[in-house]
Design an enzyme around this catalytic site. Structure first.
Site, mmCIF file in Angstrom:
data_model
loop_
_atom_site.group_PDB
_atom_site.id
_atom_site.type_symbol
_atom_site.label_atom_id
_atom_site.label_comp_id
_atom_site.label_asym_id
_atom_site.label_seq_id
_atom_site.Cartn_x
_atom_site.Cartn_y
_atom_site.Cartn_z
ATOM 1 N N ASP A 35 -7.121 -41.558 26.701
ATOM 2 C CA ASP A 35 -7.161 -41.817 28.147
ATOM 3 C C ASP A 35 -5.902 -42.550 28.604
ATOM 4 O OD1 ASP A 35 -8.270 -41.710 30.661
ATOM 5 O OD2 ASP A 35 -9.495 -43.512 30.404
ATOM 6 N N ASN A 83 -14.226 -33.282 33.948
ATOM 7 C CA ASN A 83 -12.832 -33.229 34.405
ATOM 8 C C ASN A 83 -12.553 -32.062 35.363
ATOM 9 O OD1 ASN A 83 -11.505 -34.553 31.261
ATOM 10 N ND2 ASN A 83 -11.908 -35.627 33.175
#
Ligand code: IPE
Ligand code: IPE
Ligand code: MG
Length: 257
Positions: A35, A83
């Site tokens: 991330d 996502n």
């Protein structure tokens, strides 16, 4: 290579799953939530996709470090089922990056003895990408030095729902007796059925959450949340986290005497 069906799974999974490394040793299976790519790019005044490209480059260094550091299984979170909520530009850019990444890396992964698998639902992915994924799995199927699993359109809840659907089909068809369903049964239907559970889950970028990653499999994993943004994550930091894991006392509910 087509994913194993539940029928195959009951054979392949029983024989292939190995147990986690013993306490006091390094982790055999490390899973990483990569991330921070977007923030890394924004800090440089660049578009988010610039960060994703930088992040993809980091993967190579970490995969290469695995054999030396005793990591046999590496699982990386590349794209979650959530996502898709991002802008069309970012999603399309990521899909194009995955296609290019696989094309560019295939030769080296084969030569380095890396076995690549993908987990996640392929139904929503475009045909060209799925074909590249299938080919990479097939070309590396005989490799055993490092097992790299890439989670692409992966979400734990989606995985458990898909697994449950297949399990229910087996019950409906008389292939499985509900009385035989226990905590060993469901993992055989998960995308990760041939993998050991992760020993260590690392998340970069300072967020202390799991974001729908390997929920079932990580029930007893150790966790490391580090502030480093993924494009800045190095082999040295990886090695430091593995060292710190080695000092942990994993009790699995028991008492250490
Ligand atoms: C992780 O980086 C990569 C993907 C989720 C595809 P992010 O894109 O989430 O980066 P941040 O969290 O916005 O910085
Ligand atoms: C998790 O990161 C997914 C990947 C790293 C691929 P996100 O950036 O999507 O997670 P949230 O939205 O911060 O929980
Ligand atoms: Mg993020």
């Amino acid at each position: 290579m087509a994913r194993a069906t539940p029928r195959d799974i009951s054979v392949t999974c029983d024989s292939a799953v190995e147990t986690s490394s013993a306490a006091g040793r390094g982790p055999r299976h490390v899973a990483i939530i990569m991330d921070g790519n977007g923030r890394w790019a924004t800090m440089r005044g660049r578009p988010r996709l610039f960060g994703h490209h930088a992040g993809a480059k980091r993967v190579r260094e970490i995969v290469e470090a695995c054999p030396d550091l005793g990591v046999k299984y590496l699982t990386i979170f590349a794209f979650s089922t959530e996502n898709w909520k991002r802008t069309q530009v970012e999603v399309a850019g990521l899909m194009s990056l995955f296609r290019r990444y696989i094309t560019r890396e295939t030769r080296q992964l084969c030569d380095e003895g890396v076995r690549v698998r993908f987990i996640g639902d392929r139904v929503r992915l475009d045909a060209k990408l799925v074909s590249l994924m299938d080919t990479l799995e097939l070309m590396t199927a005989q490799n055993d030095k490092v097992h790299l699993t890439i989670a692409l359109n992966y979400g734990s809840r989606d995985e458990v729902a898909r697994a449950t659907k297949r399990l229910a089909e087996d019950v409906a068809q008389g292939r499985l007796d509900p009385k035989d369903v226990d905590e060993e049964t469901l993992p055989k239907y998960l995308d990760t059925c041939v993998l050991p559970d992760p020993d260590l889950v690392i998340r970069t970028s300072g967020e202390a959450r799991i974001s729908n990653f390997l929920l079932w499999q990580s029930a007893y994993a150790e966790y490391e949340f580090v502030d480093t943004l993924w494009p800045d994550f190095t082999r040295a930091e990886f090695a430091r986290l593995l060292d710190s894991y080695s000092a942990r006392d994993r009790r699995f509910g028991a008492v250490t005497v």
